[in-house]
Structure formats: C-alpha cells, structure tokens
Design a protein around this motif. Structure first.
Motif, PDB file in Angstrom:
ATOM      1  N   ARG A 152       0.834  -1.208   0.000  1.00  0.00           N
ATOM      2  CA  ARG A 152       0.000   0.000   0.000  1.00  0.00           C
ATOM      3  C   ARG A 152       0.869   1.258   0.000  1.00  0.00           C
ATOM      4  O   ARG A 152       0.576   2.219  -0.718  1.00  0.00           O
ATOM      5  N   ASP A 153       1.942   1.258   0.767  1.00  0.00           N
ATOM      6  CA  ASP A 153       2.843   2.410   0.789  1.00  0.00           C
ATOM      7  C   ASP A 153       3.475   2.634  -0.587  1.00  0.00           C
ATOM      8  O   ASP A 153       3.634   3.780  -1.036  1.00  0.00           O
ATOM      9  N   PHE A 154       3.838   1.536  -1.245  1.00  0.00           N
ATOM     10  CA  PHE A 154       4.449   1.630  -2.579  1.00  0.00           C
ATOM     11  C   PHE A 154       3.464   2.252  -3.567  1.00  0.00           C
ATOM     12  O   PHE A 154       3.808   3.166  -4.330  1.00  0.00           O
ATOM     13  N   TYR A 155       2.230   1.755  -3.574  1.00  0.00           N
ATOM     14  CA  TYR A 155       1.210   2.316  -4.465  1.00  0.00           C
ATOM     15  C   TYR A 155       0.977   3.793  -4.158  1.00  0.00           C
ATOM     16  O   TYR A 155       0.903   4.626  -5.065  1.00  0.00           O
ATOM     17  N   ALA A 156       0.849   4.122  -2.876  1.00  0.00           N
ATOM     18  CA  ALA A 156       0.515   5.493  -2.474  1.00  0.00           C
ATOM     19  C   ALA A 156       1.562   6.491  -2.938  1.00  0.00           C
ATOM     20  O   ALA A 156       1.230   7.645  -3.279  1.00  0.00           O
ATOM     21  N   ARG A 157       2.836   6.069  -2.968  1.00  0.00           N
ATOM     22  CA  ARG A 157       3.912   6.973  -3.392  1.00  0.00           C
ATOM     23  C   ARG A 157       3.769   7.412  -4.848  1.00  0.00           C
ATOM     24  O   ARG A 157       4.351   8.413  -5.257  1.00  0.00           O
ATOM     25  N   HIS A 158       2.998   6.656  -5.626  1.00  0.00           N
ATOM     26  CA  HIS A 158       2.891   6.954  -7.056  1.00  0.00           C
ATOM     27  C   HIS A 158       1.583   7.647  -7.431  1.00  0.00           C
ATOM     28  O   HIS A 158       1.377   7.975  -8.604  1.00  0.00           O
ATOM     29  N   ILE A 159       0.715   7.877  -6.460  1.00  0.00           N
ATOM     30  CA  ILE A 159      -0.531   8.588  -6.753  1.00  0.00           C
ATOM     31  C   ILE A 159      -0.206   9.988  -7.271  1.00  0.00           C
ATOM     32  O   ILE A 159       0.630  10.698  -6.716  1.00  0.00           O
ATOM     33  N   GLY A 160      -0.868  10.369  -8.363  1.00  0.00           N
ATOM     34  CA  GLY A 160      -0.641  11.669  -8.984  1.00  0.00           C
ATOM     35  C   GLY A 160       0.317  11.631 -10.155  1.00  0.00           C
ATOM     36  O   GLY A 160       0.362  12.581 -10.950  1.00  0.00           O
ATOM     37  N   GLN A 161       1.073  10.548 -10.298  1.00  0.00           N
ATOM     38  CA  GLN A 161       1.998  10.429 -11.418  1.00  0.00           C
ATOM     39  C   GLN A 161       1.260   9.947 -12.667  1.00  0.00           C
ATOM     40  O   GLN A 161       0.235   9.268 -12.582  1.00  0.00           O
ATOM     41  N   THR A 162       1.790  10.288 -13.830  1.00  0.00           N
ATOM     42  CA  THR A 162       1.285   9.772 -15.092  1.00  0.00           C
ATOM     43  C   THR A 162       2.279   8.748 -15.622  1.00  0.00           C
ATOM     44  O   THR A 162       3.468   9.037 -15.767  1.00  0.00           O
ATOM     45  N   MET A 163       1.781   7.529 -15.876  1.00  0.00           N
ATOM     46  CA  MET A 163       2.653   6.430 -16.277  1.00  0.00           C
ATOM     47  C   MET A 163       2.025   5.651 -17.423  1.00  0.00           C
ATOM     48  O   MET A 163       0.792   5.616 -17.559  1.00  0.00           O
ATOM     49  N   PRO A 164       2.839   5.022 -18.268  1.00  0.00           N
ATOM     50  CA  PRO A 164       2.285   4.177 -19.338  1.00  0.00           C
ATOM     51  C   PRO A 164       1.742   2.870 -18.771  1.00  0.00           C
ATOM     52  O   PRO A 164       2.402   2.209 -17.975  1.00  0.00           O
ATOM     53  N   VAL A 165       0.539   2.516 -19.182  1.00  0.00           N
ATOM     54  CA  VAL A 165      -0.133   1.309 -18.684  1.00  0.00           C
ATOM     55  C   VAL A 165      -0.536   0.445 -19.874  1.00  0.00           C
ATOM     56  O   VAL A 165      -1.155   0.932 -20.826  1.00  0.00           O
ATOM     57  N   LEU A 166      -0.180  -0.841 -19.820  1.00  0.00           N
ATOM     58  CA  LEU A 166      -0.613  -1.801 -20.830  1.00  0.00           C
ATOM     59  C   LEU A 166      -1.950  -2.373 -20.377  1.00  0.00           C
ATOM     60  O   LEU A 166      -2.021  -3.108 -19.388  1.00  0.00           O
ATOM     61  N   LEU A 167      -3.014  -2.032 -21.092  1.00  0.00           N
ATOM     62  CA  LEU A 167      -4.361  -2.374 -20.667  1.00  0.00           C
ATOM     63  C   LEU A 167      -4.803  -3.726 -21.209  1.00  0.00           C
ATOM     64  O   LEU A 167      -4.399  -4.149 -22.294  1.00  0.00           O
ATOM     65  N   GLU A 168      -5.660  -4.405 -20.425  1.00  0.00           N
ATOM     66  CA  GLU A 168      -6.164  -5.729 -20.768  1.00  0.00           C
ATOM     67  C   GLU A 168      -7.683  -5.722 -20.736  1.00  0.00           C
ATOM     68  O   GLU A 168      -8.303  -5.032 -19.921  1.00  0.00           O
ATOM     69  N   ARG A 169      -8.274  -6.542 -21.604  1.00  0.00           N
ATOM     70  CA  ARG A 169      -9.734  -6.679 -21.594  1.00  0.00           C
ATOM     71  C   ARG A 169     -10.152  -7.416 -20.326  1.00  0.00           C
ATOM     72  O   ARG A 169      -9.629  -8.481 -20.014  1.00  0.00           O
ATOM     73  N   PRO A 170     -11.095  -6.864 -19.575  1.00  0.00           N
ATOM     74  CA  PRO A 170     -11.497  -7.490 -18.305  1.00  0.00           C
ATOM     75  C   PRO A 170     -12.626  -8.477 -18.506  1.00  0.00           C
ATOM     76  O   PRO A 170     -13.118  -8.687 -19.614  1.00  0.00           O
ATOM     77  N   LYS A 171     -13.049  -9.077 -17.419  1.00  0.00           N
ATOM     78  CA  LYS A 171     -14.255  -9.885 -17.439  1.00  0.00           C
ATOM     79  C   LYS A 171     -15.454  -8.961 -17.621  1.00  0.00           C
ATOM     80  O   LYS A 171     -15.395  -7.777 -17.274  1.00  0.00           O
ATOM     81  N   PRO A 172     -16.562  -9.467 -18.180  1.00  0.00           N
ATOM     82  CA  PRO A 172     -17.742  -8.628 -18.427  1.00  0.00           C
ATOM     83  C   PRO A 172     -18.192  -7.876 -17.176  1.00  0.00           C
ATOM     84  O   PRO A 172     -18.235  -8.420 -16.077  1.00  0.00           O
ATOM     85  N   GLY A 173     -18.492  -6.604 -17.375  1.00  0.00           N
ATOM     86  CA  GLY A 173     -19.016  -5.789 -16.287  1.00  0.00           C
ATOM     87  C   GLY A 173     -17.983  -5.141 -15.398  1.00  0.00           C
ATOM     88  O   GLY A 173     -18.334  -4.389 -14.490  1.00  0.00           O
ATOM     89  N   LEU A 174     -16.699  -5.423 -15.634  1.00  0.00           N
ATOM     90  CA  LEU A 174     -15.641  -4.854 -14.795  1.00  0.00           C
ATOM     91  C   LEU A 174     -14.863  -3.793 -15.567  1.00  0.00           C
ATOM     92  O   LEU A 174     -14.821  -3.820 -16.800  1.00  0.00           O
ATOM     93  N   PRO A 175     -14.229  -2.849 -14.853  1.00  0.00           N
ATOM     94  CA  PRO A 175     -13.405  -1.863 -15.545  1.00  0.00           C
ATOM     95  C   PRO A 175     -12.171  -2.516 -16.157  1.00  0.00           C
ATOM     96  O   PRO A 175     -11.753  -3.596 -15.737  1.00  0.00           O
ATOM     97  N   MET A 176     -11.602  -1.848 -17.158  1.00  0.00           N
ATOM     98  CA  MET A 176     -10.357  -2.352 -17.719  1.00  0.00           C
ATOM     99  C   MET A 176      -9.243  -2.191 -16.693  1.00  0.00           C
ATOM    100  O   MET A 176      -9.289  -1.287 -15.841  1.00  0.00           O
ATOM    101  N   HIS A 177      -8.250  -3.057 -16.776  1.00  0.00           N
ATOM    102  CA  HIS A 177      -7.116  -2.913 -15.878  1.00  0.00           C
ATOM    103  C   HIS A 177      -5.832  -3.173 -16.657  1.00  0.00           C
ATOM    104  O   HIS A 177      -5.831  -3.685 -17.770  1.00  0.00           O
ATOM    105  N   GLY A 178      -4.742  -2.773 -16.051  1.00  0.00           N
ATOM    106  CA  GLY A 178      -3.433  -2.985 -16.648  1.00  0.00           C
ATOM    107  C   GLY A 178      -2.361  -2.668 -15.631  1.00  0.00           C
ATOM    108  O   GLY A 178      -2.657  -2.373 -14.467  1.00  0.00           O
ATOM    109  N   PHE A 179      -1.117  -2.720 -16.090  1.00  0.00           N
ATOM    110  CA  PHE A 179       0.001  -2.511 -15.172  1.00  0.00           C
ATOM    111  C   PHE A 179       0.964  -1.460 -15.705  1.00  0.00           C
ATOM    112  O   PHE A 179       1.216  -1.379 -16.912  1.00  0.00           O
ATOM    113  N   THR A 180       1.497  -0.686 -14.783  1.00  0.00           N
ATOM    114  CA  THR A 180       2.556   0.260 -15.105  1.00  0.00           C
ATOM    115  C   THR A 180       3.858  -0.520 -15.319  1.00  0.00           C
ATOM    116  O   THR A 180       3.913  -1.723 -15.044  1.00  0.00           O
TER     117      THR A 180
END
Length: 443
Positions: free
Chosen positions: A372-400
């Motif tokens: 959680r501390d690691f994630y929190a340190r990056h809030i507000g930054q803009t980073m490239p994310v490789l997005l993946e198709r999610p399961k139906p009804g869920l938002p898209m997700h990906g990783f920096t």
C-alpha cells in the motif's frame, strides 16, 4: 499418423494451478488443441476434453489439485480428463486413481498429448493411462498467451539446487534450456501475434545456459534487441543468480521493466543454512540495495516460507525484522509443508500448524502495508499502462512498468495497448489505483 478429424468441433476447458511456467505450458497445450480443431468451451458449455495442469509445491497445492480434478469431472460429465504438471509427475499413481481421470501426463509427455487423447474413449475407473518418467532430460519449448494480454516465454526448466524442503527437482528434473536463438525466434513470433509484453518463465531461470553454454545475461541482451516487444518482465530469479550485470542492464534497458521477483525464503541465516539455500541475508540485502540505487521505483516481490522445520520463535523474529527493514514491495508468504523424500524431514523442531498460521499472518500484514505504501507513493503520477480486456461488467485494468495495477473506464479499443494514465486513489477494495486516461493517442 494421428487422425485429427476426431477433434473437429470438440470443446476443451483448461485449469491451471501454480506458477507462471504452468500457465505458459497450459497455453501451449491449448494452442496445440486449437490447431487440430478443438475450441475453448464457453461459459456454461459442457466440454469434451478437460486439461488440468497441476502444482505440488506444498501439501495444500496437492489438495487443491485433487479438488480441481473432482470439480471438473462433476461439471463436465463424460469428458476426457487429462492431468499433467508437477503433481502428476510426482504422484502419477495417486492421480490415476481419481475417478474420471483418463490420462496422466509426465513432465516430458505434454508434447504427445494428441497421441494420448487417442479416440477420446473414456477409460474405466482405475484404468487411467500414466506416462510419468523418473529421468527427465529434454527441454520442451513454450511461448503462449492464452487468454492473457502478456505472453509467457519458457526459457528454462528443472533445477539442480535440491533445497532441503523442495520436491521440484524431482518433479521437473535437472536444469536445462533451449538456445538463445530459439528464444529470440519465439519472441519474434509473439510479436507477430500481437504480443507487447513477454514474461520470462522457468523453474530456475537464472541458471539459463546449463544446456547450451550460454548465460542468462546473454539471453536478456539478445531479447532486448527484438523489435516490437514493448515490455519484458523477469519472473522469479534466485538472488545468487541475479548478477550485478543483469541488474545494471535492466536499469538502462527500455524493454526490461523495473520489476523483480526474488525468493528469499527466510530472513534468518541459520534457517537459510537448514534450507540449503545458496546465499545469506547479507547477499540478499546487497541485491535489493543495488536495484533501488539504480531503479528507486522498482517493484520487488519476495517469496518467504514460515514455519519450516528448525525455525524457532527467535529465528522467525530475526526473519521478520530483516524483512521489515528491506525496501521491497510485496511478500509472497507460504507456510512450510512437509514433502515426502525431502531432507528437511530430518531436521528437529517441527512448528505446530497454529504457530505457522500466526507467523504467516504477521508477514501478510507487513506485506499489505509495504504494498500500500508503494502504491501510495505513485498517486498523482502519469505512467504508461498496458491495458487488458477485463471480465464482463468490470473496468479495464493494466500494469505500469513497475507493476502497479491500474483500473480505467472500459473501452475495448484500448485492449492490448499502452496508454498514458494518471494514477489516482485506491479503488474500493484497495487492489488497484484508479486511473484517468491522459491522451487519446496510443503510445
């Protein structure tokens, strides 16, 4: 000659337990069946073929494998059931006795799956065909995507380490690998199929080159030259095999991401010696420091085993304090499980199950705070994310690049694309950061 007509219009389901290497090999099996006309069963459809790729790293893993087999047999009555993977290799007779199982494939027999499927006629109870071998020597290549955005490239198999608690060398055989040239060709094929991210997998990938006289450093340099690959990730690599030259190379590479998974197993030197690990805490800490000096935002995952034989309360507390002071991102915590035939069984002082659970919870709480501390340190930054198709009804997700999970509003056009995203606050369950697209232009 196999009559492929018997596979036309057949449907298959796949169930994978365990490591990324297993996911890679399951994907290759899926591709093999697809090429002869077998399609993946849709949700709610009854399958003609069930493939279960098993894990045997712990007693709990064995139990999950048995449960998965029973579940698929019940869900797909009359299906031809194939079981492969480490549990199948280590205990083929036990697997063969499970009601509904038709074929038990050993470590080197996956490539012969079509032959073993035969005419898809069910065997009687207790008549499953078994093909597990004691002498495992060949390297079976695998690079597949399956239903994921990223590809998994198997670069190595087997292990020569024989740690005191581990049965994987017995399940997977001695360390071996394909050539760098073959790995480069498979990476190029992944690009041709639309792959943008490739994860290097294996049992002990830092030992790459045992068969060919090459090195893991040679491999990453060659793969870095493959045009069209946006990202590589290095899966679990032993600390004594994660050389400074590899760390330095990742730090300056555009394609290799600042993301490491390094097994520690214990933060106490006495326990490491009981485990027959090939490093101490000083070496491990030095690797973490070097990574963070060169890549301050690198994600570092660490495997830890609690409650191993010989781990006294004092030894556990030393391990916990060592982990508390490490600048790592996440702990993957496992409770020690006694495995038949291992040297650990000769060690005195067995830790009671309730104490194993307590120790596990202690480290999981520490891991949750670190992540959680690691994630929190990056809030507000803009980073490239490789997005993946999610399961139906869920938002898209990906990783920096440094493996922060991000969620954005659903848009099918963005599937398998790298896009700039501004990282916002945590989502409802704290498993990801909410993201806001910063441009319509795909990077």
């Amino acid at each position: 000659m196999i009559d492929t007509q018997i596979f036309q219009d057949k449907k298959a389901v796949y169930y994978t337990l365990g490591c990324k290497l297993n996911f890679s090999e399951t994907s290759s099996i899926g591709r093999m069946l697809q090429e002869v006309g077998v399609r993946t069963a849709r949700r709610g459809e009854k399958a003609d073929i069930c493939v279960v790729n098993t894990c045997s790293v712990t007693e709990v893993a064995d139990k999950k494998c048995r449960q998965a087999i029973h579940k698929l047999v019940k869900q797909h009555p009359g299906a031809f059931v194939v079981v492969t993977g480490c549990y199948a290799q280590l205990k083929p007779e036990d697997v063969a006795r499970i009601e509904g199982v038709d074929v038990v494939l050993g470590a080197e027999q996956k490539k012969d799956l079509l032959k073993y499927l035969g005419n898809l006629q069910k065997h009687g109870e207790g008549e499953a065909h078994t093909s597990a071998l004691k002498d495992i020597r060949s390297f079976v290549p695998s690079c597949s995507r399956g239903d994921r955005t990223r590809f998994f490239l198997k670069v190595q198999d087997g292990c020569d380490y024989f740690c005191s608690y581990c049965t994987i060398p017995f399940a997977r055989g001695r360390s071996r690998n394909g050539s760098i040239a073959s790995m480069v060709e498979q990476a190029r094929q992944a690009v041709a199929e639309g792959g943008k991210e490739i994860v290097l997998t294996g049992v002990n990938i830092g030992d790459f080159g045992r068969s060919t006289g090459e090195t893991f450093f040679d491999l990453v340099q060659a793969l870095d030259e493959v045009e069209g690959v946006e990202r590589y990730r290095i899966s679990s690599i032993e600390p004594n095999l994660l050389t400074d030259e590899v760390i330095d190379f990742v730090a300056r590479s555009r394609r290799f991401m600042p993301h490491f998974h390094i097994p520690l197993q214990s933060g106490c030197d006495e326990v490491l010696r009981l485990m027959r690990r090939r490093y101490d805490t000083a070496l491990f800490a030095s690797k973490i420091r070097r990574i963070k000096q060169l890549m301050p935002d690198a994600f570092i995952g660490v495997d830890v085993i609690v409650g191993t034989r010989g781990e006294t309360e004092e030894y556990f507390e030393r391990s916990r304090e060592f982990l508390r002071g490490l600048d790592v991102t996440q702990l993957h915590v496992f409770s020690y499980s006694e495995r038949p035939g291992t040297q650990a069984l000769k060690i005195d002082h067995a830790v009671p199950p309730p104490e194993k659970h307590r120790r596990s919870q202690c480290l999981l709480e520490l891991s949750e705070q670190k992540l959680r501390d690691f994630y929190a340190r990056h809030i507000g930054q803009t980073m490239p994310v490789l997005l993946e198709r999610p399961k139906p009804g869920l938002p898209m997700h990906g990783f920096t690049p440094n493996y922060i999970r991000v969620e954005v509003e659903h848009d099918d056009r963005l599937d398998n694309h790298v896009v700039p995203v501004k990282l916002g606050e945590f989502n409802a369950d704290g498993s990801a950061l909410r993201g806001e697209l910063q441009a319509d232009i795909i990077i």
